[in-house]
Write a protein that holds these residues in place. Sequence first.
Motif, PDB file in Angstrom:
ATOM      1  N   SER A   1     -35.420  20.973  11.010  1.00  0.00           N
ATOM      2  CA  SER A   1     -35.857  20.479  12.316  1.00  0.00           C
ATOM      3  C   SER A   1     -37.325  20.813  12.569  1.00  0.00           C
ATOM      4  O   SER A   1     -38.077  19.992  13.119  1.00  0.00           O
ATOM      5  N   ALA A   2     -37.754  21.999  12.166  1.00  0.00           N
ATOM      6  CA  ALA A   2     -39.158  22.377  12.346  1.00  0.00           C
ATOM      7  C   ALA A   2     -40.073  21.507  11.488  1.00  0.00           C
ATOM      8  O   ALA A   2     -41.165  21.109  11.926  1.00  0.00           O
ATOM      9  N   ARG A   3     -39.637  21.178  10.288  1.00  0.00           N
ATOM     10  CA  ARG A   3     -40.459  20.332   9.413  1.00  0.00           C
ATOM     11  C   ARG A   3     -40.549  18.909   9.956  1.00  0.00           C
ATOM     12  O   ARG A   3     -41.593  18.260   9.859  1.00  0.00           O
ATOM     13  N   LEU A   4     -39.435  18.409  10.489  1.00  0.00           N
ATOM     14  CA  LEU A   4     -39.471  17.069  11.081  1.00  0.00           C
ATOM     15  C   LEU A   4     -40.420  17.023  12.267  1.00  0.00           C
ATOM     16  O   LEU A   4     -41.167  16.048  12.443  1.00  0.00           O
ATOM     17  N   ARG A   5     -40.379  18.048  13.109  1.00  0.00           N
ATOM     18  CA  ARG A   5     -41.295  18.088  14.247  1.00  0.00           C
ATOM     19  C   ARG A   5     -42.744  18.148  13.770  1.00  0.00           C
ATOM     20  O   ARG A   5     -43.636  17.508  14.348  1.00  0.00           O
ATOM     21  N   LEU A   6     -42.962  18.917  12.704  1.00  0.00           N
ATOM     22  CA  LEU A   6     -44.317  19.044  12.177  1.00  0.00           C
ATOM     23  C   LEU A   6     -44.809  17.719  11.610  1.00  0.00           C
ATOM     24  O   LEU A   6     -45.981  17.351  11.760  1.00  0.00           O
ATOM     25  N   ASP A   7     -43.905  16.971  10.943  1.00  0.00           N
ATOM     26  CA  ASP A   7     -44.287  15.667  10.383  1.00  0.00           C
ATOM     27  C   ASP A   7     -44.733  14.699  11.476  1.00  0.00           C
ATOM     28  O   ASP A   7     -45.647  13.891  11.264  1.00  0.00           O
ATOM     29  N   HIS A   8     -44.098  14.745  12.628  1.00  0.00           N
ATOM     30  CA  HIS A   8     -44.383  13.785  13.693  1.00  0.00           C
ATOM     31  C   HIS A   8     -45.426  14.288  14.690  1.00  0.00           C
ATOM     32  O   HIS A   8     -45.776  13.568  15.624  1.00  0.00           O
ATOM     33  N   SER A   9     -45.906  15.490  14.494  1.00  0.00           N
ATOM     34  CA  SER A   9     -46.902  16.037  15.419  1.00  0.00           C
ATOM     35  C   SER A   9     -48.306  15.690  14.950  1.00  0.00           C
ATOM     36  O   SER A   9     -48.527  15.276  13.810  1.00  0.00           O
ATOM     37  N   GLY A  10     -49.268  15.844  15.837  1.00  0.00           N
ATOM     38  CA  GLY A  10     -50.649  15.608  15.482  1.00  0.00           C
ATOM     39  C   GLY A  10     -51.230  16.763  14.678  1.00  0.00           C
ATOM     40  O   GLY A  10     -50.588  17.798  14.478  1.00  0.00           O
ATOM     41  N   TRP A  11     -52.483  16.558  14.224  1.00  0.00           N
ATOM     42  CA  TRP A  11     -53.120  17.575  13.392  1.00  0.00           C
ATOM     43  C   TRP A  11     -53.720  18.661  14.279  1.00  0.00           C
ATOM     44  O   TRP A  11     -54.834  18.559  14.766  1.00  0.00           O
ATOM     45  N   THR A  12     -52.907  19.701  14.467  1.00  0.00           N
ATOM     46  CA  THR A  12     -53.349  20.882  15.200  1.00  0.00           C
ATOM     47  C   THR A  12     -53.716  21.980  14.214  1.00  0.00           C
ATOM     48  O   THR A  12     -53.475  21.868  13.007  1.00  0.00           O
ATOM     49  N   LEU A  13     -54.298  23.071  14.731  1.00  0.00           N
ATOM     50  CA  LEU A  13     -54.649  24.200  13.867  1.00  0.00           C
ATOM     51  C   LEU A  13     -53.404  24.765  13.200  1.00  0.00           C
ATOM     52  O   LEU A  13     -53.428  25.130  12.007  1.00  0.00           O
ATOM     53  N   GLU A  14     -52.294  24.828  13.940  1.00  0.00           N
ATOM     54  CA  GLU A  14     -51.049  25.348  13.374  1.00  0.00           C
ATOM     55  C   GLU A  14     -50.580  24.487  12.212  1.00  0.00           C
ATOM     56  O   GLU A  14     -50.182  24.997  11.159  1.00  0.00           O
TER      57      GLU A  14
ATOM     58  N   GLU B   1     -39.891  -1.672  -0.427  1.00  0.00           N
ATOM     59  CA  GLU B   1     -39.520  -0.866   0.726  1.00  0.00           C
ATOM     60  C   GLU B   1     -40.321   0.425   0.728  1.00  0.00           C
ATOM     61  O   GLU B   1     -40.438   1.094  -0.307  1.00  0.00           O
ATOM     62  N   ALA B   2     -40.873   0.745   1.873  1.00  0.00           N
ATOM     63  CA  ALA B   2     -41.628   1.989   1.985  1.00  0.00           C
ATOM     64  C   ALA B   2     -40.690   3.179   1.824  1.00  0.00           C
ATOM     65  O   ALA B   2     -39.554   3.163   2.302  1.00  0.00           O
ATOM     66  N   ARG B   3     -41.193   4.191   1.133  1.00  0.00           N
ATOM     67  CA  ARG B   3     -40.364   5.366   0.903  1.00  0.00           C
ATOM     68  C   ARG B   3     -40.162   6.138   2.196  1.00  0.00           C
ATOM     69  O   ARG B   3     -41.103   6.363   2.957  1.00  0.00           O
ATOM     70  N   LYS B   4     -38.937   6.501   2.450  1.00  0.00           N
ATOM     71  CA  LYS B   4     -38.615   7.323   3.609  1.00  0.00           C
ATOM     72  C   LYS B   4     -38.570   8.783   3.160  1.00  0.00           C
ATOM     73  O   LYS B   4     -37.778   9.152   2.292  1.00  0.00           O
ATOM     74  N   LYS B   5     -39.427   9.593   3.730  1.00  0.00           N
ATOM     75  CA  LYS B   5     -39.502  10.995   3.336  1.00  0.00           C
ATOM     76  C   LYS B   5     -38.204  11.706   3.683  1.00  0.00           C
ATOM     77  O   LYS B   5     -37.667  11.573   4.776  1.00  0.00           O
ATOM     78  N   ILE B   6     -37.693  12.446   2.722  1.00  0.00           N
ATOM     79  CA  ILE B   6     -36.431  13.162   2.899  1.00  0.00           C
ATOM     80  C   ILE B   6     -36.735  14.635   3.136  1.00  0.00           C
ATOM     81  O   ILE B   6     -37.472  15.265   2.359  1.00  0.00           O
ATOM     82  N   GLN B   7     -36.184  15.154   4.191  1.00  0.00           N
ATOM     83  CA  GLN B   7     -36.311  16.581   4.507  1.00  0.00           C
ATOM     84  C   GLN B   7     -34.902  17.183   4.446  1.00  0.00           C
ATOM     85  O   GLN B   7     -34.190  17.225   5.446  1.00  0.00           O
ATOM     86  N   PRO B   8     -34.456  17.641   3.269  1.00  0.00           N
ATOM     87  CA  PRO B   8     -33.083  18.148   3.151  1.00  0.00           C
ATOM     88  C   PRO B   8     -32.879  19.429   3.960  1.00  0.00           C
ATOM     89  O   PRO B   8     -33.778  20.265   4.086  1.00  0.00           O
TER      90      PRO B   8
ATOM     91  N   ILE C   1     -52.394  22.502  10.303  1.00  0.00           N
ATOM     92  CA  ILE C   1     -53.330  22.643   9.182  1.00  0.00           C
ATOM     93  C   ILE C   1     -53.065  23.935   8.414  1.00  0.00           C
ATOM     94  O   ILE C   1     -53.042  23.947   7.175  1.00  0.00           O
ATOM     95  N   LEU C   2     -52.823  25.028   9.123  1.00  0.00           N
ATOM     96  CA  LEU C   2     -52.561  26.308   8.456  1.00  0.00           C
ATOM     97  C   LEU C   2     -51.266  26.264   7.671  1.00  0.00           C
ATOM     98  O   LEU C   2     -51.201  26.757   6.531  1.00  0.00           O
ATOM     99  N   LYS C   3     -50.227  25.686   8.262  1.00  0.00           N
ATOM    100  CA  LYS C   3     -48.933  25.630   7.571  1.00  0.00           C
ATOM    101  C   LYS C   3     -49.004  24.731   6.338  1.00  0.00           C
ATOM    102  O   LYS C   3     -48.474  25.076   5.272  1.00  0.00           O
ATOM    103  N   ARG C   4     -49.639  23.577   6.494  1.00  0.00           N
ATOM    104  CA  ARG C   4     -49.757  22.682   5.347  1.00  0.00           C
ATOM    105  C   ARG C   4     -50.624  23.293   4.254  1.00  0.00           C
ATOM    106  O   ARG C   4     -50.358  23.129   3.057  1.00  0.00           O
TER     107      ARG C   4
END
Length: 486
Positions: free
Chosen positions: A146-159, A31-38, A161-164
Amino acid sequence: MNTPSPESGRTSPTKKHTIPIAAETSPPLFEARKKIQPRSISGLFARWRWAMVWATQLFFYGVPWLQWGDRQSLLFDLQTMRFYLFGLVLYPQDFIYLAVLLIVCALALFLFTTVAGRLWCGFGCPQTVYTEIFMWLERITEGDRSARLRLDHSGWTLEKILKRSAKHGSWLLLSLWTGFTFVGYFVPIRTLAVEVMALQGPWQMFWIFFYGLATYGNAGFLREQVCKHMCPYARFQSAMLDKDTLIVTYDSQRGEPRWMRSKTRGSAATAPTALLGDCIDCTLCVQVCPVGIDIRNGLQYECIGCGLCVDACDSVMDKVNLPRGLIRFATQNGMDNRWGKAQMLRRVLRPRVLVYTAITLAFCAALAVSLAQRTPLKVNVLRDRASLARIAPGGQLENLYRLQIMNATEMPQRYRIGASGLEGLNVVEEDRDLELAPIESRWVTVRVRIPYGSAAPGAHAVEFVVAAAGQEPMAVQERTVFQVPD
């Protein structure tokens, strides 16, 4: 085989019926690991977890920089084979103390698990502590859940890249500092700092990067996978739990059936309030869980007993004006018999807990007494195999020995070497006195003689006595044999 057709009388081939197997219906092997964002939560157990983070990390990062006299206070110097524990100086021959200490730690783990489940995993384990720190850095750089979940599902923007980049940069810096500190327990950390700044010490650099990478991978990426699949403790903990162990439990009698309801205990949409349980199915207990389980499904081996789901549920109960404790630390017997907190706590002092406590205290007492009575002088005696016995000037019979004398104090010591066990046995005058510097170990050759003919042929038991006559008088006896040839 052909059979006649009832309509035409002709023969037709028999139809073979097969059941198609769809490949997509077969379950995957892995089973593929499901990323947990507590989700972050505040409460009693969350504060206890952070108190343990501060306590453990202040000790870990701070102690190597403390000085004890002219040396590091806590140092396991593998190059010189000296182990400094504040006022103690230990040699490899003192390995028994480490063995007893590990036994005490194991017994304490069994005791705490029997009383209250996986307290070590939830509050003190390095994997838990560093995962908590890494998630804190993640919240600072990427925002809340919620912000991290949105970031996970968003495309690779400059924002993104900077946050990561900020997140992984902070993780790497902390990991390297952790690796540097860990190596500083085995190499004097002040010397290590100078070598690192000068890009010297290839082996030290290797181990710094090795432990730094391990911290970065375990706390940043593997996280709960270490607790689920790599740590054996999750597997054998069930052998130490019983029905009177305090564990994180969901009160299903009170909580079921679950229902989405308003914040006040008013009427539900399709059922009377009296038929509903107290659980409003908000799933907050699942969102805050660092291993991603639903405690409402019962105790699972993945549960680390951190109590964050208790904090989350209590906060929800406060908002909907219901009593706390829908999820709480309780025992299985307590839940089945509807016992109160006092009744459950009275069951803590049961026989297996008392046995674990007695054995743990006995080992602690033995370790403390042994360390208090320890003589900071080590002596090893080896016979000189090249010459078992010989005739010395003056008609005396002589045996040769090699003595390893270790000064385990941090002061210079003067020692007197003596021997006893046979009539007329004496150490040659030139070999009797020895001076050692602080923390010095030296091999010396010692000649021991008896008058010729004063003992029958054979091996005779004798004893060396090495005594110090300094500010701390001490003496060590070591047995050996004196050979008298035929």
